[in-house]
Design a protein around this motif. Sequence first.
Motif, PDB file in Angstrom:
ATOM      1  N   UNK A  13       0.966  -1.185  -0.148  1.00  0.00           N
ATOM      2  CA  UNK A  13       0.036   0.178  -0.045  1.00  0.00           C
ATOM      3  C   UNK A  13       0.848   1.371  -0.047  1.00  0.00           C
ATOM      4  N   UNK A  14       1.928   1.312   0.855  1.00  0.00           N
ATOM      5  CA  UNK A  14       2.967   2.441   0.949  1.00  0.00           C
ATOM      6  C   UNK A  14       4.033   1.634   1.502  1.00  0.00           C
ATOM      7  N   UNK A  15       5.175   2.580   1.692  1.00  0.00           N
ATOM      8  CA  UNK A  15       6.471   2.023   2.299  1.00  0.00           C
ATOM      9  C   UNK A  15       6.383   1.598   3.822  1.00  0.00           C
ATOM     10  N   UNK A  16       5.037   1.859   4.518  1.00  0.00           N
ATOM     11  CA  UNK A  16       5.069   1.481   5.792  1.00  0.00           C
ATOM     12  C   UNK A  16       4.074   0.269   5.719  1.00  0.00           C
ATOM     13  N   UNK A  17       3.605   0.119   4.660  1.00  0.00           N
ATOM     14  CA  UNK A  17       2.631  -1.183   4.745  1.00  0.00           C
ATOM     15  C   UNK A  17       2.861  -1.976   3.484  1.00  0.00           C
ATOM     16  N   UNK A  18       4.210  -2.721   3.463  1.00  0.00           N
ATOM     17  CA  UNK A  18       4.647  -3.552   2.133  1.00  0.00           C
ATOM     18  C   UNK A  18       3.747  -4.981   2.353  1.00  0.00           C
ATOM     19  N   UNK A  19       3.576  -5.448   1.315  1.00  0.00           N
ATOM     20  CA  UNK A  19       2.905  -6.746   1.395  1.00  0.00           C
ATOM     21  C   UNK A  19       3.542  -7.900   0.201  1.00  0.00           C
ATOM     22  N   UNK A  20       4.587  -7.284  -0.598  1.00  0.00           N
ATOM     23  CA  UNK A  20       4.896  -8.254  -1.615  1.00  0.00           C
ATOM     24  C   UNK A  20       5.736  -9.641  -1.191  1.00  0.00           C
TER      25      UNK A  20
END
Length: 380
Positions: free
Chosen positions: A157-164
């Motif tokens: 979502x953003x750099x604080x909520x990476x999911x990859x």
Amino acid sequence: MTTSTMPAPLRLGDLEVPVPVVLAPMAGVTNAAFRQLCAEQGAGLYVCEMITSRGIVEGDRSSLAMLTFSGVETVRSVQLYGIDPDTIGRAVAILCDEHGVQHVDLNFGCPVPKVTRKGGGAALPWKAGLLGRILTSAVAAAEPYGVPVTMKTRKGIDDDHLTFLDAGRVAEDTGCAAIALHGRTAVQHYSGQADWAAIGELKAATSIPVLGNGDIWEAGDAVAMMEQTGCDGVVVGRGCLGRPWLFRDLAAALTGQEVLTTPTLGEVAAVMRRHAELLGGWLGEERGCIEFRKHVAWYLKGFAAGSAVRSRLGTVSSYAALDALLAELDPREPFPVSELGRPRGRQGTPKRVVVPEGWLDSREVDGALDPAAEDATSGG
């Protein structure tokens, strides 16, 4: 330009793609005519425009109309989007059983606000459990037909909520044949530079094939991405807008051959005419020419063609009118080298990503998502 080490063919289950290049689905662009145009240029995997699972299951006429394939498409490949595991599974079974689809890709990369604010698109992988249930359902539905299922996502979502990295593990655990990563977050949309290092991280963290996506404007970019990240193939989107011959160049570069010179305006005009002809064969001459209009600016980007000719090309509705205008172009004009390596298509600026209230508080989701999260807006 040549490469010292030729990449292996891309293997997706039992499906082999000799040249590891995939055309990214783009709404309103990658229809059957454009896919055929690209396939005539070079080998690869050409994916149909994204379709919602609900549209397939409910027999929506416009959704089913998108399941049109040209004779040169040796592999019927469809990108599907959905938020409900059961509906996804039913849609995959329909695609395989009734439409002869041989590859299904699931899109979890769309950053558009009207999708993410309902928990869909690039917001969905944050809910790892739901992602796992969707992929499990899709893989199970495709298995009796021997059809590989892959997924595409963004960094997060953003750099604080990476999911990859989590998405890669989930894809591997659920039996996906590959995962494609666009090296941008949802916040970035299409702005800034793609983070190829993240693609390398994902490749190092999973045993299934990883495809890299983002900022492949020339054949050399694909070679560089594969060398730098170790990824198994590339996904090309905006770089081929108005430049379907990019697939010719990619096939050459990735098989150790010399990349041909850039086309003259006369050669570009011939491709433009072929594109309009293919659209006409699919939609009828008038509708095909009208559909072709959106491509004119991409084809002529950087060329010195006069504004009057450009303007009139944007109003054509017959082959005769198109031929007359193309004849006014200088066939000897060289390709504008200033356009090489430059971004094409949408770019924009970073945008705040809106997600449902409390969405980021947990990696799990209670209940079903809002049906409005399953929207036909493609991206990723």
